[in-house]
Design an enzyme around this catalytic site. Structure first.
Site, PDB file in Angstrom:
ATOM      1  N   GLU A 129     147.829  80.264  66.496  1.00  0.00           N
ATOM      2  CA  GLU A 129     148.399  81.418  65.788  1.00  0.00           C
ATOM      3  C   GLU A 129     147.752  81.578  64.417  1.00  0.00           C
ATOM      4  O   GLU A 129     147.383  82.691  64.015  1.00  0.00           O
ATOM      5  CB  GLU A 129     149.912  81.273  65.630  1.00  0.00           C
ATOM      6  CG  GLU A 129     150.523  82.466  64.891  1.00  0.00           C
ATOM      7  CD  GLU A 129     151.996  82.298  64.571  1.00  0.00           C
ATOM      8  OE1 GLU A 129     152.416  82.748  63.494  1.00  0.00           O
ATOM      9  OE2 GLU A 129     152.736  81.715  65.402  1.00  0.00           O
ATOM     10  N   SER A 224     153.898  73.706  68.643  1.00  0.00           N
ATOM     11  CA  SER A 224     154.154  73.504  67.215  1.00  0.00           C
ATOM     12  C   SER A 224     155.630  73.649  66.886  1.00  0.00           C
ATOM     13  O   SER A 224     156.191  72.838  66.142  1.00  0.00           O
ATOM     14  CB  SER A 224     153.343  74.514  66.391  1.00  0.00           C
ATOM     15  OG  SER A 224     153.677  74.453  65.031  1.00  0.00           O
TER      16      SER A 224
END
Length: 282
Positions: A129, A224
């Site tokens: 990301e 994450s």
């Protein structure tokens, strides 16, 4: 044994949307190859299931011109501008499943960098990301930070600073970093781009972890947001366990436990959560 399941465990909006888009393409494939650029989400079980249906993952360093052109679904984490251009130039049809909240960050960094701000991206530099966010920067006026030490190593003098965050970053750590920057007297624009669902998930997980004897956090090992959930729960409950599926759960450690809490990362399917919940209840 009492089992407390977090209400906000499992697929978030962006992840569900991305997975649904892949299945829509499978139904409409018409014999064209279907790819995802990188794993569509960080959950090995989901990626394996899609592979069984013929969906192939394109690696980031793969030669696009060596692949048969087809439909490429951009993962929920998003990608940089150049990646999209390269896919289009290689003849692929693009279906963009980037989470809308991530797309908003792409627009922010492009806009404020053009307006002369130095952009601080709070997050893990190696996370896809964050790599995608960096890929929408129109210049090199940015830095990726995740710890107070990262700030100490930065030399900023007089710049206007725009601060954004990876959507799944720990909310409390983000606020800590913002406060450090604010105390240095910089001219800052803070855009809290942590997803509301992430904040709520983390807060709920911490609350449950405080009140149970053991906490189970379910999610992919590369996720994450699940790793951050584990850190948060571990801080509140020493006996916190990180698993991907029910097979990873060592039931012997729960033998003397009277109540256990369960939460799960944003890329964890309900099926896996339900299986873990049932085995704990038994």
């Amino acid at each position: 044994m009492k089992v407390t399941l977090a209400k906000r465990a499992g697929f978030c909006f962006g992840v569900k949307r991305a997975v649904d888009m892949v299945y829509e393409q499978i139904e409409d494939a018409k014999e064209r190859p279907i790819y995802t650029y990188g794993p569509i989400i960080h959950n090995e079980e989901v990626v394996k299931e899609l592979a069984e249906k013929g969906v192939r993952v394109i690696a980031e360093d793969e030669d696009l011109h060596g692949l048969e052109p087809g439909t490429v679904i951009i993962r929920s984490h998003g990608v940089g501008r150049k990646v999209k251009e390269d896919l289009e130039n290689a003849g692929f049809t693009i279906v963009d499943a980037t989470c809308p909240f991530v797309q908003k960050i792409h627009r922010y960094v492009a806009k404020y960098a053009e307006e002369g701000y130095f952009v601080l991206i709070v997050g893990s530099e190696s996370h896809p990301e964050v790599q995608g966010i960096v890929g929408w920067m129109p210049n090199d006026s940015y830095a990726v930070i995740s710890t107070p030490q990262d700030l100490e190593d930065l030399a900023l003098a007089g710049e206007k600073i725009c601060i954004v965050s990876q959507t799944t970053f720990n909310y409390n750590k983000f606020q800590e970093l913002v406060e450090i920057i604010r105390k240095k007297g910089y001219d800052i624009l803070v855009l809290n781009t942590i997803c509301n669902a992430t904040e709520e998930r983390q807060s709920e997980a911490a609350t449950i972890a405080r009140d149970v004897d053991a906490m189970i956090v379910i999610g992919g090992k590369h996720s994450s947001n699940t790793q951050k959930l584990f850190e948060i729960c571990k801080k509140e409950c020493q006996d916190t366990y990180y698993i991907q599926t029910k097979e990873d759960l060592d039931l012997s450690v729960l033998q003397s436990i009277s109540n256990v809490g369960i939460t799960a990362g944003a890329s964890t399917p309900n099926k896996i959560i339900e299986e873990v919940q049932k085995i704990c209840q038994k």
